[in-house]
Design a protein around this motif. Structure first.
Motif, PDB file in Angstrom:
ATOM      1  N   MET A 111       0.822  -1.210   0.000  1.00  0.00           N
ATOM      2  CA  MET A 111       0.000   0.000   0.000  1.00  0.00           C
ATOM      3  C   MET A 111       0.855   1.258   0.000  1.00  0.00           C
ATOM      4  N   ALA A 112       2.028   1.199   0.634  1.00  0.00           N
ATOM      5  CA  ALA A 112       2.906   2.362   0.705  1.00  0.00           C
ATOM      6  C   ALA A 112       3.581   2.667  -0.617  1.00  0.00           C
ATOM      7  N   GLY A 113       3.641   1.690  -1.515  1.00  0.00           N
ATOM      8  CA  GLY A 113       4.266   1.897  -2.809  1.00  0.00           C
ATOM      9  C   GLY A 113       5.741   2.230  -2.702  1.00  0.00           C
ATOM     10  N   SER A 114       6.234   3.002  -3.658  1.00  0.00           N
ATOM     11  CA  SER A 114       7.638   3.427  -3.713  1.00  0.00           C
ATOM     12  C   SER A 114       7.698   4.899  -4.074  1.00  0.00           C
ATOM     13  N   ILE A 115       8.866   5.497  -3.890  1.00  0.00           N
ATOM     14  CA  ILE A 115       9.110   6.830  -4.425  1.00  0.00           C
ATOM     15  C   ILE A 115       9.467   6.636  -5.893  1.00  0.00           C
ATOM     16  N   PHE A 116       8.738   7.308  -6.800  1.00  0.00           N
ATOM     17  CA  PHE A 116       8.998   7.046  -8.212  1.00  0.00           C
ATOM     18  C   PHE A 116       9.026   8.315  -9.051  1.00  0.00           C
ATOM     19  N   LEU A 117       9.777   8.214 -10.130  1.00  0.00           N
ATOM     20  CA  LEU A 117       9.924   9.295 -11.100  1.00  0.00           C
ATOM     21  C   LEU A 117       8.807   9.213 -12.124  1.00  0.00           C
ATOM     22  N   ASP A 118       8.226  10.348 -12.460  1.00  0.00           N
ATOM     23  CA  ASP A 118       7.181  10.379 -13.482  1.00  0.00           C
ATOM     24  C   ASP A 118       7.678   9.665 -14.737  1.00  0.00           C
ATOM     25  N   SER A 119       6.818   8.836 -15.310  1.00  0.00           N
ATOM     26  CA  SER A 119       7.218   8.017 -16.453  1.00  0.00           C
ATOM     27  C   SER A 119       7.561   8.852 -17.680  1.00  0.00           C
ATOM     28  N   GLY A 120       7.139  10.110 -17.697  1.00  0.00           N
ATOM     29  CA  GLY A 120       7.451  10.979 -18.825  1.00  0.00           C
ATOM     30  C   GLY A 120       8.771  11.717 -18.694  1.00  0.00           C
ATOM     31  N   CYS A 121       9.459  11.507 -17.566  1.00  0.00           N
ATOM     32  CA  CYS A 121      10.733  12.191 -17.336  1.00  0.00           C
ATOM     33  C   CYS A 121      11.917  11.314 -17.737  1.00  0.00           C
ATOM     34  N   ASP A 122      13.022  11.955 -18.011  1.00  0.00           N
ATOM     35  CA  ASP A 122      14.265  11.266 -18.349  1.00  0.00           C
ATOM     36  C   ASP A 122      14.873  10.668 -17.086  1.00  0.00           C
ATOM     37  N   ASN A 123      15.045   9.334 -17.060  1.00  0.00           N
ATOM     38  CA  ASN A 123      15.574   8.714 -15.843  1.00  0.00           C
ATOM     39  C   ASN A 123      17.074   8.923 -15.671  1.00  0.00           C
ATOM     40  N   GLY A 124      17.688   9.635 -16.618  1.00  0.00           N
ATOM     41  CA  GLY A 124      19.071  10.044 -16.457  1.00  0.00           C
ATOM     42  C   GLY A 124      19.186  11.442 -15.859  1.00  0.00           C
ATOM     43  N   PHE A 125      18.043  12.071 -15.609  1.00  0.00           N
ATOM     44  CA  PHE A 125      17.979  13.394 -14.989  1.00  0.00           C
ATOM     45  C   PHE A 125      18.845  14.414 -15.740  1.00  0.00           C
ATOM     46  N   ARG A 126      18.684  14.444 -17.063  1.00  0.00           N
ATOM     47  CA  ARG A 126      19.420  15.404 -17.895  1.00  0.00           C
ATOM     48  C   ARG A 126      18.552  16.575 -18.333  1.00  0.00           C
ATOM     49  N   GLU A 127      17.250  16.503 -18.078  1.00  0.00           N
ATOM     50  CA  GLU A 127      16.330  17.539 -18.546  1.00  0.00           C
ATOM     51  C   GLU A 127      16.156  18.638 -17.500  1.00  0.00           C
ATOM     52  N   PRO A 128      15.547  19.768 -17.881  1.00  0.00           N
ATOM     53  CA  PRO A 128      15.396  20.898 -16.957  1.00  0.00           C
ATOM     54  C   PRO A 128      14.470  20.627 -15.771  1.00  0.00           C
ATOM     55  N   TYR A 129      13.617  19.581 -15.884  1.00  0.00           N
ATOM     56  CA  TYR A 129      12.613  19.352 -14.836  1.00  0.00           C
ATOM     57  C   TYR A 129      12.391  17.856 -14.631  1.00  0.00           C
ATOM     58  N   ALA A 130      12.375  17.444 -13.371  1.00  0.00           N
ATOM     59  CA  ALA A 130      12.079  16.055 -13.029  1.00  0.00           C
ATOM     60  C   ALA A 130      11.072  16.052 -11.888  1.00  0.00           C
ATOM     61  N   LEU A 131      10.108  15.120 -11.936  1.00  0.00           N
ATOM     62  CA  LEU A 131       9.010  15.088 -10.978  1.00  0.00           C
ATOM     63  C   LEU A 131       8.946  13.732 -10.273  1.00  0.00           C
ATOM     64  N   LEU A 132       8.966  13.767  -8.942  1.00  0.00           N
ATOM     65  CA  LEU A 132       8.879  12.561  -8.128  1.00  0.00           C
ATOM     66  C   LEU A 132       7.551  12.516  -7.383  1.00  0.00           C
ATOM     67  N   TYR A 133       7.043  11.291  -7.175  1.00  0.00           N
ATOM     68  CA  TYR A 133       5.825  11.080  -6.417  1.00  0.00           C
ATOM     69  C   TYR A 133       6.091  10.124  -5.258  1.00  0.00           C
ATOM     70  N   GLY A 134       5.337  10.304  -4.177  1.00  0.00           N
ATOM     71  CA  GLY A 134       5.394   9.362  -3.062  1.00  0.00           C
ATOM     72  C   GLY A 134       4.165   9.538  -2.189  1.00  0.00           C
ATOM     73  N   HIS A 135       3.717   8.443  -1.577  1.00  0.00           N
ATOM     74  CA  HIS A 135       2.552   8.530  -0.697  1.00  0.00           C
ATOM     75  C   HIS A 135       2.866   9.349   0.548  1.00  0.00           C
ATOM     76  N   HIS A 136       1.860  10.072   1.024  1.00  0.00           N
ATOM     77  CA  HIS A 136       1.985  10.768   2.298  1.00  0.00           C
ATOM     78  C   HIS A 136       1.563   9.792   3.401  1.00  0.00           C
ATOM     79  N   MET A 137       2.499   9.461   4.281  1.00  0.00           N
ATOM     80  CA  MET A 137       2.211   8.536   5.370  1.00  0.00           C
ATOM     81  C   MET A 137       2.641   9.152   6.694  1.00  0.00           C
ATOM     82  N   ALA A 138       1.966   8.728   7.772  1.00  0.00           N
ATOM     83  CA  ALA A 138       2.306   9.216   9.103  1.00  0.00           C
ATOM     84  C   ALA A 138       3.630   8.612   9.568  1.00  0.00           C
TER      85      ALA A 138
END
Length: 256
Positions: A111-138
């Motif tokens: 249920m907690a999932g993982s911290i992940f990079l938006d699938s539309g972003c470059d996973n080499g982090f060479r672009e001007p913008y990268a977006l990460l997602y993660g669940h908010h948990m207590a």
């Protein structure tokens, strides 16, 4: 009259029995819900504890080794640390943004999932913008600590982090905290900033809760100080609210 009293007495017994049955079921369900929630949080602790043993060490040979992490899961593309928080874990990227929303780094349902990079972003982090997602948990789990930055004092005093990649490392300089709708295109449409993120800076200036102006004004001043990392999690402030933390990615160490 006697039959009526018997009927009322029987009905009263049945109602009492039904109420007791309902209370017992409600109690059992509440107990199960508490147990299940504890299991979810315990699983997060177990996974994080195991993974932190595999955290790449940038001090070794001038660079970090991702071999052990990628042996666990080849979708691991980076490691994120935000200083003075419990955010210190790997970043994955799946074929789409549902791949790791309820899947841990081992490929197991969680249920907690993982911290992940938006699938539309470059996973080499060479672009001007990268977006990460993660669940908010207590209890400081996953991206639960992002809302710490909503407090002005914490935001002012905690401005650093690190993004470790297989071939280089970035020092993160936090410059803005926002609360936005999940439909906000300026944040959640990363392809808008494939070549230029100046429009994002304009959005931040108008909408951020907190800003480090001195850092933000430097963004774009040099090629090495132009990439932005966004980190997003759910917020309970309103329906579909998201807390978003923005940091500039300043490279240091050997570049490849």
């Amino acid at each position: 009259m006697k039959a009526s009293k018997v009927f009322l007495k029987t009905a009263d017994v049945m109602i009492r029995a039904a109420v007791i049955f309902f209370l017992v079921i409600a109690g059992l369900y509440s107990g199960y819900a508490l147990w299940d929630n504890a299991q979810i949080y315990a699983a997060v602790d177990d996974v994080q504890s195991e993974l932190r043993k595999l955290k790449p060490d940038t001090a070794e040979d001038g660079g970090a080794s991702f071999e052990e992490l990628r042996a666990v899961n080849p979708d691991v593309c980076a490691w994120l640390t935000l200083d003075h928080t419990n955010i210190d874990q790997p970043i994955l990227q799946g074929k789409d943004n549902l791949s790791y929303i309820n899947t841990d780094v081992y490929g197991n349902f969680a249920m907690a999932g993982s911290i992940f990079l938006d699938s539309g972003c470059d996973n080499g982090f060479r672009e001007p913008y990268a977006l990460l997602y993660g669940h908010h948990m207590a209890d400081h789990k996953m991206f639960g600590d992002l809302d710490l930055y909503e407090d002005r004092v914490f935001f002012d005093q905690n401005t650093t982090g690190e993004l470790i990649l297989p071939d280089r490392t970035y020092k993160l300089k936090i410059f803005a905290c926002l609360r936005v709708k999940a439909s906000e295109e300026a944040i959640f449409t990363p392809q808008r900033w494939k070549t230029d993120n100046s429009g994002l800076i304009e959005f931040v200036e108008k909408n951020a809760m907190h800003v480090h102006t001195d850092t933000m004004e430097q963004i774009g001043s040099t090629k090495e100080f132009s990439q932005i990392l966004a980190m997003s999690t759910c917020s309970s402030e309103f329906t579909e609210a998201r807390t978003v933390l923005l940091a500039v990615m300043a490279p240091y160490g050997p570049e490849v």
